[in-house]
Design a protein around this motif. Structure first.
Motif, mmCIF file in Angstrom:
data_model
loop_
_atom_site.group_PDB
_atom_site.id
_atom_site.type_symbol
_atom_site.label_atom_id
_atom_site.label_comp_id
_atom_site.label_asym_id
_atom_site.label_seq_id
_atom_site.Cartn_x
_atom_site.Cartn_y
_atom_site.Cartn_z
ATOM 1 N N ILE A 194 7.062 37.096 14.570
ATOM 2 C CA ILE A 194 8.312 37.282 14.669
ATOM 3 C C ILE A 194 8.633 37.914 12.948
ATOM 4 C CG2 ILE A 194 10.311 35.892 13.993
ATOM 5 C CD1 ILE A 194 9.308 33.638 15.948
ATOM 6 N N LEU A 195 9.806 38.731 12.997
ATOM 7 C CA LEU A 195 9.838 39.427 11.702
ATOM 8 C C LEU A 195 10.546 38.589 10.834
ATOM 9 C CD1 LEU A 195 9.597 42.157 10.035
ATOM 10 C CD2 LEU A 195 11.988 42.770 11.095
ATOM 11 N N PRO A 196 9.977 38.253 9.560
ATOM 12 C CA PRO A 196 10.827 37.557 8.558
ATOM 13 C C PRO A 196 12.203 38.153 8.319
ATOM 14 C CG PRO A 196 8.725 37.656 7.932
ATOM 15 C CD PRO A 196 8.701 38.962 9.237
ATOM 16 N N GLN A 197 13.148 37.404 8.325
ATOM 17 C CA GLN A 197 14.676 37.791 8.059
ATOM 18 C C GLN A 197 15.359 36.896 7.051
ATOM 19 O OE1 GLN A 197 16.878 38.587 11.610
ATOM 20 N NE2 GLN A 197 15.496 40.409 12.020
ATOM 21 N N PRO A 198 14.772 36.929 5.750
ATOM 22 C CA PRO A 198 15.099 35.947 4.780
ATOM 23 C C PRO A 198 16.753 35.968 4.829
ATOM 24 C CG PRO A 198 13.489 37.158 3.715
ATOM 25 C CD PRO A 198 13.886 37.606 5.299
ATOM 26 N N SER A 199 17.493 34.658 4.615
ATOM 27 C CA SER A 199 18.833 34.538 4.580
ATOM 28 C C SER A 199 19.100 33.729 3.410
ATOM 29 C CB SER A 199 19.437 33.963 5.987
ATOM 30 O OG SER A 199 20.540 33.731 6.012
ATOM 31 N N TRP A 200 20.164 33.980 2.707
ATOM 32 C CA TRP A 200 20.489 33.342 1.497
ATOM 33 C C TRP A 200 21.309 32.000 2.006
ATOM 34 C CZ3 TRP A 200 19.066 33.465 -3.226
ATOM 35 C CH2 TRP A 200 18.556 34.568 -3.920
ATOM 36 N N SER A 201 21.489 31.826 3.292
ATOM 37 C CA SER A 201 22.502 30.604 3.802
ATOM 38 C C SER A 201 21.390 29.491 3.855
ATOM 39 C CB SER A 201 22.985 30.941 5.414
ATOM 40 O OG SER A 201 21.919 31.348 6.221
ATOM 41 N N LEU A 227 15.618 30.085 4.069
ATOM 42 C CA LEU A 227 15.802 31.144 2.977
ATOM 43 C C LEU A 227 14.822 32.032 2.749
ATOM 44 C CD1 LEU A 227 17.123 31.461 0.067
ATOM 45 C CD2 LEU A 227 15.447 29.626 -0.966
ATOM 46 N N PHE A 228 13.442 31.922 3.000
ATOM 47 C CA PHE A 228 12.330 32.724 2.836
ATOM 48 C C PHE A 228 11.820 33.305 4.258
ATOM 49 C CE2 PHE A 228 11.450 29.616 -0.417
ATOM 50 C CZ PHE A 228 11.327 30.446 -1.692
ATOM 51 N N LEU A 229 12.291 32.768 5.463
ATOM 52 C CA LEU A 229 11.839 33.467 6.934
ATOM 53 C C LEU A 229 12.946 33.736 7.504
ATOM 54 C CD1 LEU A 229 8.602 31.058 7.359
ATOM 55 C CD2 LEU A 229 8.628 33.554 6.470
ATOM 56 N N GLY A 230 14.061 33.211 7.709
ATOM 57 C CA GLY A 230 15.393 33.520 8.371
ATOM 58 C C GLY A 230 15.616 32.572 9.312
ATOM 59 N N TRP A 231 16.761 32.724 10.123
ATOM 60 C CA TRP A 231 17.015 31.850 11.219
ATOM 61 C C TRP A 231 16.233 31.925 12.305
ATOM 62 C CZ3 TRP A 231 20.270 27.947 10.833
ATOM 63 C CH2 TRP A 231 21.090 27.768 9.673
ATOM 64 N N ASN A 232 15.781 33.275 12.506
ATOM 65 C CA ASN A 232 14.944 33.471 13.848
ATOM 66 C C ASN A 232 13.868 32.888 14.003
ATOM 67 O OD1 ASN A 232 13.883 34.889 11.471
ATOM 68 N ND2 ASN A 232 13.634 36.812 13.038
ATOM 69 N N LEU A 233 12.994 32.571 12.752
ATOM 70 C CA LEU A 233 11.833 31.779 12.678
ATOM 71 C C LEU A 233 12.073 30.360 12.794
ATOM 72 C CD1 LEU A 233 8.491 33.033 11.227
ATOM 73 C CD2 LEU A 233 9.372 30.600 10.908
ATOM 74 N N PHE A 234 13.225 29.774 12.086
ATOM 75 C CA PHE A 234 13.543 28.507 12.185
ATOM 76 C C PHE A 234 13.981 28.057 13.620
ATOM 77 C CE2 PHE A 234 17.039 25.313 12.168
ATOM 78 C CZ PHE A 234 16.277 24.145 11.562
ATOM 79 N N ARG A 235 14.569 28.938 14.505
ATOM 80 C CA ARG A 235 14.765 28.618 15.728
ATOM 81 C C ARG A 235 13.297 28.322 16.452
ATOM 82 N NH1 ARG A 235 19.509 32.090 15.130
ATOM 83 N NH2 ARG A 235 18.107 34.086 15.507
ATOM 84 N N ALA A 236 12.602 29.315 16.138
ATOM 85 C CA ALA A 236 11.082 29.162 16.810
ATOM 86 C C ALA A 236 10.433 27.846 16.604
ATOM 87 C CB ALA A 236 10.343 30.407 16.425
ATOM 88 N N VAL A 237 10.737 27.386 15.146
ATOM 89 C CA VAL A 237 10.031 25.968 15.026
ATOM 90 C C VAL A 237 10.784 24.859 15.138
ATOM 91 C CG1 VAL A 237 8.499 27.332 13.410
ATOM 92 C CG2 VAL A 237 10.484 26.249 12.537
ATOM 93 N N LEU A 238 12.141 25.051 15.758
ATOM 94 C CA LEU A 238 13.048 24.119 15.865
ATOM 95 C C LEU A 238 12.577 22.424 16.575
ATOM 96 C CD1 LEU A 238 16.224 23.211 15.417
ATOM 97 C CD2 LEU A 238 16.485 24.310 17.774
ATOM 98 N N PHE A 239 11.480 22.938 17.615
ATOM 99 C CA PHE A 239 11.245 21.585 18.280
ATOM 100 C C PHE A 239 10.229 20.826 17.569
ATOM 101 C CE2 PHE A 239 7.153 20.263 20.619
ATOM 102 C CZ PHE A 239 8.039 18.815 21.039
ATOM 103 N N PRO A 240 9.298 21.402 16.858
ATOM 104 C CA PRO A 240 8.490 20.488 15.959
ATOM 105 C C PRO A 240 9.401 20.164 14.425
ATOM 106 C CG PRO A 240 8.124 22.886 15.559
ATOM 107 C CD PRO A 240 8.729 22.766 16.833
ATOM 108 N N TRP A 241 10.362 20.879 14.134
ATOM 109 C CA TRP A 241 11.265 20.196 13.057
ATOM 110 C C TRP A 241 12.069 19.052 13.530
ATOM 111 C CZ3 TRP A 241 16.591 20.134 12.934
ATOM 112 C CH2 TRP A 241 17.082 19.534 11.398
ATOM 113 N N ALA A 242 12.587 19.260 14.819
ATOM 114 C CA ALA A 242 13.498 17.962 15.178
ATOM 115 C C ALA A 242 12.635 17.033 15.572
ATOM 116 C CB ALA A 242 14.112 18.603 16.442
ATOM 117 N N PHE A 243 11.315 17.311 16.131
ATOM 118 C CA PHE A 243 10.288 15.959 16.436
ATOM 119 C C PHE A 243 10.320 15.134 14.955
ATOM 120 C CE2 PHE A 243 6.129 14.236 17.182
ATOM 121 C CZ PHE A 243 6.395 13.713 18.342
ATOM 122 N N LEU A 244 10.317 15.760 14.090
ATOM 123 C CA LEU A 244 9.968 15.021 12.709
ATOM 124 C C LEU A 244 10.992 14.003 12.437
ATOM 125 C CD1 LEU A 244 9.042 17.854 10.162
ATOM 126 C CD2 LEU A 244 7.514 16.257 11.122
#
Length: 293
Positions: free
Chosen positions: A75-82, A120-137
């Motif tokens: 997944i290509l990192p796309q950092p976002s200031w959001s 911030l450092f990797l972007g929304w696309n990568l956060f969506r990719a790790v949404l399951f383990p993040w939500a599992f926390l």
């Protein structure tokens, strides 16, 4: 005239990966800020049997990310200031939680800060990719006491009502007063520890882990997770009824001591067997046909 920048060069300028030293400094600050929170959380996992499953939650989340490491690396990192906005919201929740001595907000803010760092450092696309383990926390955070009480007391009443309805079928006269079942031998109180909430939290966590490891179809994973609730309630009702029968026809001491404690483990194992049986039934009724993970 300025030379035209190629699309490939422009992409590399707009989407830089986060410098490791910045990530390291921010990570160290977050660890320092949340060190007391993590210490109290670990202590509660260790001393409160209702949430002892919390030790397994971050370990499984880390395992999921490690297992998906090749896909995440593509997944290509796309950092976002959001992501900075998400971090600030998380810190605001932390301040509110500590000022109000609300542990749930204090601990939940850590997940917001972690999500903000990823964005911030990797972007929304990568956060969506790790949404399951993040939500599992979320399952590692003990629910607020007021919510916990709103769940346990109805479970206590339900267990006592079911026992009061079934025990007379086996010849045991019953007089129920709230969550207390009066038997001829002795009264039985369906206490908080007997409400089934402990097994419910643990079985729900294990059902999600089980579904992820052994099932590729998303709808079946949801079914297994949701089924953990009625399975736990049914198994706990069997526990209360069984205890009443043992008290009446065998030994009143069966309602306390080692035997009573063993009932919890026995019923939890029965719940796991029922979950496995449900999964087997689903596989028979709806065989897997190239389902998407």
């Amino acid at each position: 005239m300025q030379p035209e920048i190629s699309n490939e060069r422009r992409s590399s300028i707009q989407l830089p990966s986060g410098p490791s030293w910045q990530i390291g400094i921010l990570g160290a600050l977050v660890l320092w800020l949340y060190w007391p929170t993590l210490g109290r959380l670990l202590s509660q996992w260790w001393h409160d049997p209702n949430f002892s499953h919390g030790f397994f939650v971050p370990l499984f989340a880390a395992f999921v990310i490690w297992q998906e490491r090749d896909r995440l690396a593509r997944i290509l990192p796309q950092p976002s200031w959001s992501g900075l906005v998400v971090i600030l919201v998380g810190l605001g929740v932390l301040i509110v939680g500590r000022m109000g001595a609300e542990l749930f907000l204090d601990r939940s803010s850590l997940l917001l800060v972690l999500a903000g760092m990823v964005i911030l450092f990797l972007g929304w696309n990568l956060f969506r990719a790790v949404l399951f383990p993040w939500a599992f926390l979320l399952l590692m955070i003990p629910i607020p006491t007021i919510v916990f009480n709103q769940i346990t007391f109805p479970l206590q009443l339900l267990a006592s009502q079911v026992a009061a309805a079934i025990l007379p079928v086996f010849g045991v006269p019953v007089l129920r007063e709230g969550n207390v079942i009066n038997l001829p031998a002795m009264p039985l109180e369906v206490a908080e520890a007997c409400s089934g909430i402990r097994s419910l939290m643990s079985l729900l966590t294990l059902a999600i882990i089980y579904g992820y490891l052994l099932e590729r179809r998303v709808w079946v994973r949801w079914l297994l997770a949701i089924a953990a609730v009625p399975i736990t309630v049914f198994a706990n009702d069997v526990r209360i009824v069984g205890t009443g029968l043992l008290v009446q026809y065998w030994d009143p001491q069966a309602a306390a001591g080692y035997f009573h404690a063993s009932w919890g483990w026995i019923i939890f194992v029965v719940s796991l067997v029922m979950l496995y049986a449900l999964h087997g039934l689903v596989r028979v009724v709806a065989p897997e046909k190239g389902a998407e993970s």
